[in-house]
Structure formats: structure tokens, C-alpha cells
Design an enzyme around this catalytic site. Structure first.
Site, PDB file in Angstrom:
ATOM      1  N   GLU A   1      43.803  -3.406  24.458  1.00 48.77           N
ATOM      2  CA  GLU A   1      43.388  -4.525  23.889  1.00 48.77           C
ATOM      3  C   GLU A   1      42.903  -5.309  24.936  1.00 48.77           C
ATOM      4  OE1 GLU A   1      47.055  -5.860  22.189  1.00 48.77           O
ATOM      5  OE2 GLU A   1      47.361  -3.831  21.159  1.00 48.77           O
TER       6      GLU A   1
ATOM      7  N   GLU B   1      48.338   0.108  19.068  1.00 55.55           N
ATOM      8  CA  GLU B   1      48.862   0.973  20.184  1.00 55.55           C
ATOM      9  C   GLU B   1      48.961   2.279  19.730  1.00 55.55           C
ATOM     10  OE1 GLU B   1      50.117  -2.160  19.031  1.00 55.55           O
ATOM     11  OE2 GLU B   1      49.937  -3.521  20.867  1.00 55.55           O
TER      12      GLU B   1
ATOM     13  N   ASP C   1      57.134  -3.699  25.823  1.00 57.19           N
ATOM     14  CA  ASP C   1      57.784  -3.791  24.392  1.00 57.19           C
ATOM     15  C   ASP C   1      57.174  -3.057  23.230  1.00 57.19           C
ATOM     16  OD1 ASP C   1      59.713  -6.472  25.099  1.00 57.19           O
ATOM     17  OD2 ASP C   1      57.777  -6.578  26.095  1.00 57.19           O
ATOM     18  N   PHE C   2      55.959  -3.326  23.345  1.00 62.49           N
ATOM     19  CA  PHE C   2      54.864  -2.859  22.175  1.00 62.49           C
ATOM     20  C   PHE C   2      54.847  -1.179  22.189  1.00 62.49           C
ATOM     21  CE2 PHE C   2      52.360  -6.941  22.621  1.00 62.49           C
ATOM     22  CZ  PHE C   2      53.310  -7.701  22.130  1.00 62.49           C
TER      23      PHE C   2
ATOM     24  N   HIS D   1      59.454  -9.688  24.136  1.00 55.28           N
ATOM     25  CA  HIS D   1      58.263  -9.684  24.857  1.00 55.28           C
ATOM     26  C   HIS D   1      58.788  -9.645  26.240  1.00 55.28           C
ATOM     27  CE1 HIS D   1      56.798 -11.628  21.189  1.00 55.28           C
ATOM     28  NE2 HIS D   1      55.905 -11.156  21.341  1.00 55.28           N
TER      29      HIS D   1
END
Length: 337
Positions: A29, A54, A79-80, A123
Site C-alpha cells: 500500500e 493485505e 497488526d494488519f 496499531h
């Protein structure tokens, strides 16, 4: 030697690798903006922005690695990874074992990690203990610009998947991208010696799994990774004024873990304090304790880690993370036993 920030060192090493090997590609991204210099130099064919998905672009990274490229896939935050665990945990980590070594996945996953800048519990996680739990994954957490560039070169040369974690308080591009925009009242705990330092004129790989002693002492060993090393060093300075001499052991990587270096130093000092911004239970802190017990040692042991979901409120966040005050207090109690 040159001086670079942590983020500049990573990008410089990546540029060197991309110039040397056209198989190295970057996608994720906003990489056309985040990696503007690389985008301008190597073009969209090798620095490819992706949709905000993701699971899609990490899955594509696994396939690209299997097909002969050496992709660097960027997550904004570790975290993602939670929305794309299938690609990493069920595929990238296992393909070599499942194929009997006939297929490799030379994939590097870059991600920001860690808290301290007021972005809340979704996050600000570290998660390196969770990832290191999976056979087949290497997990790298550099603490200085020189280590960041050298370890990235090693990750790019590795034939398997490497998770490359950049603490957001050290990597100012992550911090500027994520932690600005109205947060003018937030005071960031950023150690200057971690953010900027001397780096080599030409990048060579630092072997994954090798530790670095940032300080040598006699009364206890303080071990950790990432920004925790700088907090541990600050704590050691404070402890020294009270006659307590501490080693500061930078593990550099969580997987593979250099158990021998840890055991040797704790055998000498007789005490271990683990500083870990990851969750306390079932993670790095327990693994280091197990390594000592399995080596036949029974040292005095303590840990300073995260015991709760990381709060959003700055005062509560600071109290939850392994700050210098918590490290000093734990070390004093450990030595006083």
C-alpha cells in the site's frame, strides 16, 4: 562511513540490492509515495502500489517468490498481518517443508511495529513472539541504522520468508506517516542513537541470528530487541549510578534465537531481565527463560513486558509499555533478591 537515519539505512540497503538484482521487487500500500526515491529510480514495474487488501498482496508475494522473484512486501503495521495470516503462516512458512525443499519462498515482509506514539492497541503491537512461534519463519527486529541495513541485506539473500520488523519510534518515516497529522500534543519517546548513526559505505549482510552486546556488565544481563535495547541501555546508565553493573544484550532476531550467547552471558552474571514490548505470556520472555533452564542454569529471572491491550490514552500507554522506569525498578528488585 556515513551517517543515516534508521529509515534511510533501510532504503539505501534496499536500493543497493535492487540495483544488483532485478529480481528484487517492492509492493504494498502506498509504496509509490512511501518509497518515492525507489519508485523514481526503478519504476512502477519494480515498485508497485497495491489496493488496501493485505491478504491479496501478501498472497501475491508468496506466489511471486515461488515463481523466481525476491519480493519485499510492505505492511503499514504488523497488526494488519492478522487479516493475511493464511498466506504467511499456512503457505510461506510451510512450502519448503511440504515440498521437501523443492520450493522456496524468498520473501521479505516489512512492517512497522510497536507503540509509544498514541495510536491504540490495533496499531501498536509487536507480535514477534507470535510470528517466531511458527516453524519456517525468520523474525528480525533491528535496533540501529547499521543493523537495519545489514540485516535487510541478509533477509533479501535468504531463501525463506523473513519478517522484518521496524519499530515505529526508530523508523521516522513510519512515525511521520502514521503518528503525525494533528498529534502535536504527543511527546514521542525516541532514542536519538537508535534513529541515526554511522553506517558502512557499502552494505554487507549481517548474519541472521547473531547478537550484539551494547553494554557489558557483571551483575545482570538485560536482553531484548528493537527500541527496548535503547531503553535498556538508558536503564543501565541509571543503574550504574547506584553501583549496579548491567550487560545489555541485543538479540537482533527473535527467530532464529541465539541461545548460546544468552546462556553464556547469564552464566556469567547469574541474573536475566528480559525487556519485551510484545505480550508477556507465551512469548519471547518465556522462551528465554526456557533456554536457560534447558541449559542447566537456574538464574534469578524477571521480565518487563506488555500485560494488557495497549491503551490509547498516552499516560496509560506509557505505563503499559516497558519504559525505562519499569526496567530500572525490575532490575533493582532482581539484584536485591
Amino acid at each position: 562511513m556515513r551517517r543515516m537515519t534508521y529509515a534511510q539505512a533501510i532504503e539505501d540497503a534496499l536500493a543497493q540490492a535492487m540495483a544488483a538484482d532485478e529480481r528484487v521487487v517492492v509492493f504494498g500500500e502506498d509504496v509509490h509515495a512511501l518509497r518515492m526515491n525507489l519508485y523514481a529510480r526503478f519504476g512502477e514495474r519494480r515498485v508497485r502500489p497495491t489496493p488496501i487488501s493485505e491478504s491479496a498482496f501478501l498472497g501475491a508475494g508468496v506466489a511471486a517468490a515461488m515463481a523466481g522473484l525476491r519480493p519485499v512486501v510492505e505492511l503499514i503495521m504488523i497488526d494488519f498481518l492478522a487479516v493475511a495470516t493464511d498466506a504467511i503462516i499456512n503457505h510461506a512458512a510451510k512450502i519448503d517443508a511440504f515440498s521437501g525443499g523443492q520450493w522456496q519462498v524468498p520473501l521479505v515482509v516489512r512492517a512497522g511495529c510497536g507503540g509509544g506514539y498514541g495510536d491504540g492497541g490495533q496499531h501498536s503491537q509487536a507480535l514477534w513472539g507470535w510470528l517466531a512461534h511458527i516453524p519456517g519463519l525468520k523474525v528480525v527486529v533491528p535496533s540501529t541504522p547499521a543493523d537495519a541495513g545489514g540485516l535487510l541485506m541478509a533477509a533479501l539473500a535468504d531463501e525463506g520468508p523473513v519478517i522484518f520488523l521496524e519499530h515505529q519510534l526508530l523508523a521516522e518515516d513510519w512515525l511521520e506517516y502514521l503518528g503525525s497529522g494533528g498529534r502535536t500534543t504527543v511527546s514521542y519517546d525516541i532514542p536519538a542513537e537508535g534513529r541515526e548513526g554511522e553506517v558502512p559505505d557499502h552494505w554487507d549482510a549481517i548474519e541472521i541470528g547473531q547478537v550484539a552486546f551494547r553494554r557489558t556488565g557483571t551483575d545482570l544481563t538485560i536482553a531484548g530487541v528493537g527500541v527496548g535495547i535503547h531503553r535498556a541501555a538508558a536503564a543501565a546508565e541509571s543503574l550504574a549510578t547506584n553501583g549496579i553493573s548491567a550487560s545489555v544484550l541485543d538479540l537482533r532476531t527473535v527467530a532464529p534465537l541465539n541461545r548460546e550467547a544468552l546462556v553464556n552471558d547469564v552464566r556469567r552474571t547469574g541474573r536475566l531481565l528480559v525487556v519485551d514490548e510484545d505480550y508477556c505470556h507465551f512469548g519471547l520472555t518465556g522462551e528465554l527463560a526456557a533456554a536457560l533452564l534447558e541449559a542447566g542454569l537456574a538464574p534469578q529471572y524477571a521480565r518487563v513486558a506488555v500485560n494488557e491491550t495497549i491503551p490509547f490514552a498516552p499516560a496509560r500507554e506509557r505505563a503499559a509499555l516497558p519504559n525505562v522506569e519499569r526496567i530500572v525498578e525490575a532490575a533493582r528488585r532482581l539484584v536485591a533478591r
